[in-house]
Write a protein that holds these residues in place. Sequence first.
Motif, PDB file in Angstrom:
ATOM      1  N   TYR A   1      40.497  59.809  25.044  1.00  0.00           N
ATOM      2  CA  TYR A   1      40.033  59.785  23.657  1.00  0.00           C
ATOM      3  C   TYR A   1      39.050  58.649  23.402  1.00  0.00           C
ATOM      4  O   TYR A   1      39.246  57.503  23.823  1.00  0.00           O
ATOM      5  N   ARG A   2      37.993  58.993  22.710  1.00  0.00           N
ATOM      6  CA  ARG A   2      37.076  58.013  22.137  1.00  0.00           C
ATOM      7  C   ARG A   2      36.747  58.467  20.709  1.00  0.00           C
ATOM      8  O   ARG A   2      36.577  59.670  20.470  1.00  0.00           O
ATOM      9  N   PRO A   3      36.683  57.557  19.741  1.00  0.00           N
ATOM     10  CA  PRO A   3      36.381  57.962  18.364  1.00  0.00           C
ATOM     11  C   PRO A   3      35.081  58.736  18.245  1.00  0.00           C
ATOM     12  O   PRO A   3      34.092  58.415  18.931  1.00  0.00           O
ATOM     13  N   LEU A   4      35.084  59.772  17.418  1.00  0.00           N
ATOM     14  CA  LEU A   4      33.904  60.571  17.126  1.00  0.00           C
ATOM     15  C   LEU A   4      33.257  61.112  18.415  1.00  0.00           C
ATOM     16  O   LEU A   4      32.053  61.129  18.572  1.00  0.00           O
ATOM     17  N   ASP A   5      34.125  61.580  19.324  1.00  0.00           N
ATOM     18  CA  ASP A   5      33.643  62.119  20.600  1.00  0.00           C
ATOM     19  C   ASP A   5      33.326  63.606  20.527  1.00  0.00           C
ATOM     20  O   ASP A   5      33.086  64.260  21.551  1.00  0.00           O
ATOM     21  N   GLY A   6      33.326  64.169  19.321  1.00  0.00           N
ATOM     22  CA  GLY A   6      32.979  65.573  19.144  1.00  0.00           C
ATOM     23  C   GLY A   6      34.157  66.518  19.209  1.00  0.00           C
ATOM     24  O   GLY A   6      34.011  67.716  19.005  1.00  0.00           O
ATOM     25  N   LEU A   7      35.357  65.976  19.463  1.00  0.00           N
ATOM     26  CA  LEU A   7      36.537  66.794  19.538  1.00  0.00           C
ATOM     27  C   LEU A   7      37.554  66.440  18.462  1.00  0.00           C
ATOM     28  O   LEU A   7      38.543  67.103  18.309  1.00  0.00           O
TER      29      LEU A   7
ATOM     30  N   PRO B   1      40.798  54.713  14.061  1.00  0.00           N
ATOM     31  CA  PRO B   1      39.372  54.975  14.271  1.00  0.00           C
ATOM     32  C   PRO B   1      39.088  56.471  14.324  1.00  0.00           C
ATOM     33  O   PRO B   1      39.945  57.276  14.655  1.00  0.00           O
ATOM     34  N   GLY B   2      37.859  56.846  13.973  1.00  0.00           N
ATOM     35  CA  GLY B   2      37.474  58.246  14.009  1.00  0.00           C
ATOM     36  C   GLY B   2      37.082  58.750  12.639  1.00  0.00           C
ATOM     37  O   GLY B   2      36.532  58.025  11.805  1.00  0.00           O
ATOM     38  N   ASN B   3      37.404  60.027  12.370  1.00  0.00           N
ATOM     39  CA  ASN B   3      36.912  60.681  11.162  1.00  0.00           C
ATOM     40  C   ASN B   3      37.469  60.106   9.869  1.00  0.00           C
ATOM     41  O   ASN B   3      36.772  60.072   8.865  1.00  0.00           O
TER      42      ASN B   3
ATOM     43  N   SER C   1      33.102  74.197  18.185  1.00  0.00           N
ATOM     44  CA  SER C   1      33.270  72.900  17.541  1.00  0.00           C
ATOM     45  C   SER C   1      34.089  73.025  16.260  1.00  0.00           C
ATOM     46  O   SER C   1      33.873  73.927  15.454  1.00  0.00           O
ATOM     47  N   ALA C   2      35.024  72.085  16.056  1.00  0.00           N
ATOM     48  CA  ALA C   2      35.781  72.027  14.804  1.00  0.00           C
ATOM     49  C   ALA C   2      34.979  71.365  13.693  1.00  0.00           C
ATOM     50  O   ALA C   2      35.466  71.251  12.566  1.00  0.00           O
ATOM     51  N   PHE C   3      33.762  70.949  14.007  1.00  0.00           N
ATOM     52  CA  PHE C   3      32.945  70.219  13.046  1.00  0.00           C
ATOM     53  C   PHE C   3      31.624  70.951  12.761  1.00  0.00           C
ATOM     54  O   PHE C   3      30.643  70.337  12.384  1.00  0.00           O
ATOM     55  N   ASN C   4      31.618  72.281  12.984  1.00  0.00           N
ATOM     56  CA  ASN C   4      30.385  73.026  12.723  1.00  0.00           C
ATOM     57  C   ASN C   4      30.180  73.207  11.215  1.00  0.00           C
ATOM     58  O   ASN C   4      31.017  72.819  10.402  1.00  0.00           O
ATOM     59  N   LYS C   5      29.066  73.822  10.844  1.00  0.00           N
ATOM     60  CA  LYS C   5      28.673  73.874   9.432  1.00  0.00           C
ATOM     61  C   LYS C   5      29.607  74.718   8.573  1.00  0.00           C
ATOM     62  O   LYS C   5      29.563  74.629   7.341  1.00  0.00           O
ATOM     63  N   ASN C   6      30.454  75.541   9.190  1.00  0.00           N
ATOM     64  CA  ASN C   6      31.389  76.355   8.428  1.00  0.00           C
ATOM     65  C   ASN C   6      32.734  75.671   8.198  1.00  0.00           C
ATOM     66  O   ASN C   6      33.620  76.241   7.558  1.00  0.00           O
TER      67      ASN C   6
ATOM     68  N   LYS D   1      54.415  74.591  36.608  1.00  0.00           N
ATOM     69  CA  LYS D   1      53.975  73.206  36.489  1.00  0.00           C
ATOM     70  C   LYS D   1      53.151  73.075  35.212  1.00  0.00           C
ATOM     71  O   LYS D   1      52.681  74.070  34.659  1.00  0.00           O
ATOM     72  N   GLU D   2      53.012  71.846  34.771  1.00  0.00           N
ATOM     73  CA  GLU D   2      52.274  71.577  33.543  1.00  0.00           C
ATOM     74  C   GLU D   2      51.308  70.422  33.786  1.00  0.00           C
ATOM     75  O   GLU D   2      51.525  69.596  34.674  1.00  0.00           O
ATOM     76  N   ILE D   3      50.239  70.396  33.025  1.00  0.00           N
ATOM     77  CA  ILE D   3      49.411  69.201  32.986  1.00  0.00           C
ATOM     78  C   ILE D   3      49.214  68.812  31.526  1.00  0.00           C
ATOM     79  O   ILE D   3      49.215  69.672  30.637  1.00  0.00           O
ATOM     80  N   MET D   4      49.077  67.529  31.300  1.00  0.00           N
ATOM     81  CA  MET D   4      48.819  67.038  29.959  1.00  0.00           C
ATOM     82  C   MET D   4      47.316  66.821  29.806  1.00  0.00           C
ATOM     83  O   MET D   4      46.682  66.223  30.679  1.00  0.00           O
ATOM     84  N   LEU D   5      46.764  67.326  28.721  1.00  0.00           N
ATOM     85  CA  LEU D   5      45.352  67.080  28.459  1.00  0.00           C
ATOM     86  C   LEU D   5      45.142  65.579  28.272  1.00  0.00           C
ATOM     87  O   LEU D   5      45.873  64.927  27.523  1.00  0.00           O
ATOM     88  N   GLN D   6      44.151  65.026  28.947  1.00  0.00           N
ATOM     89  CA  GLN D   6      43.970  63.578  28.968  1.00  0.00           C
ATOM     90  C   GLN D   6      43.629  63.013  27.594  1.00  0.00           C
ATOM     91  O   GLN D   6      43.920  61.851  27.301  1.00  0.00           O
ATOM     92  N   ARG D   7      42.991  63.818  26.772  1.00  0.00           N
ATOM     93  CA  ARG D   7      42.659  63.341  25.424  1.00  0.00           C
ATOM     94  C   ARG D   7      43.894  63.483  24.541  1.00  0.00           C
ATOM     95  O   ARG D   7      44.214  64.553  24.029  1.00  0.00           O
ATOM     96  N   SER D   8      44.607  62.409  24.368  1.00  0.00           N
ATOM     97  CA  SER D   8      45.779  62.390  23.502  1.00  0.00           C
ATOM     98  C   SER D   8      45.486  61.501  22.306  1.00  0.00           C
ATOM     99  O   SER D   8      44.516  60.735  22.299  1.00  0.00           O
ATOM    100  N   MET D   9      46.316  61.592  21.294  1.00  0.00           N
ATOM    101  CA  MET D   9      46.067  60.888  20.038  1.00  0.00           C
ATOM    102  C   MET D   9      47.225  59.946  19.750  1.00  0.00           C
ATOM    103  O   MET D   9      48.330  60.378  19.407  1.00  0.00           O
TER     104      MET D   9
END
Length: 296
Positions: A290-296, A74-76, A209-214, A126-134
């Motif tokens: 993670y959620r599909p098409l969440d802007g990231l 799911p997603g892009n 954003s990785a999805f901007n007009k450029n 110490k480390e933390i894992m970003l919750q948005r994983s793929m």
Amino acid sequence: MLAFSKSLAKVDSATKEDSYGTYHPIKNLLPKEKVLECRRAYFEHMAPSALLKPGTDAVEGTYCGADPKKYLPPGNLRRLFGLKDDPESDKYVELMISAHEADFYLKLTEIPELRAFVRKFTGWEKEIMLQRSMLRAFAPNSELTPVHYDQMYLRAGPPTSLTAWVPIGPVSLEGGGLMYLDKSYDIGQATEEEFKRNNHNLTNEERVSAFNKNMNDGGFLSRDTIEYGQQAKRKWLVTEYETGDVIFHSPWMVHASCKNKDPEARIRLATDLRFVNPDEPYDTRWMKIYRPLDGL
């Protein structure tokens, strides 16, 4: 071919030279039984979607043979092929999204050997894992992950994250594993600087954003890996992966996946886990599931 390191001493030496700046494939880092436990549980979780070939062992991940577009992540990628992410009507999309919060997957991300290595590798206390994983499963003959570097998706923070690409089970040389553009750390940096120059008139929200007009539609550098490598005059490095192997890479490394042509019709299952130092700034937008098409 990518060369795996079996020695932490070799990694320590590389770390001092480039501050974990390129890519480091580590052999047999994770306990195989724990990785295969996750693989089996994932495919059992996905069973109601008819993803697997009937009568096969779930841990093998043998594809059912249907049109692979039906089983794109799911997603892009699905959007680019005109497919909708509709968890209410598509059982596959529903199950693939919910797998990101399943106990079997969360247990994999907490494997002590993985977390200890991240701290040793980076020198963080110490480390933390970003919750948005793929968490991604690619069926044979489906699409590949386009060319990108991670920092374009993490622009709201400094380029200090560390990605662990974890194959969940074996990936043959033809099985669609991750590949890296040789010595492309500088390409990622130079490309991002160009984006910054082009993005200076955008709002702050648009700039990060990785999805901007450029950007390309979908937020990647190219969907043609061969052409991109030729233009960059760099080689693509590929290898096969065994259960327990992990590759760590910096947010600047240019990479993509190969197309899954596994001769045994195995589904390539893998996950991207990103780690940061909690005592330093990082992209807090990624502290959500993670959620599909969440802007990231």
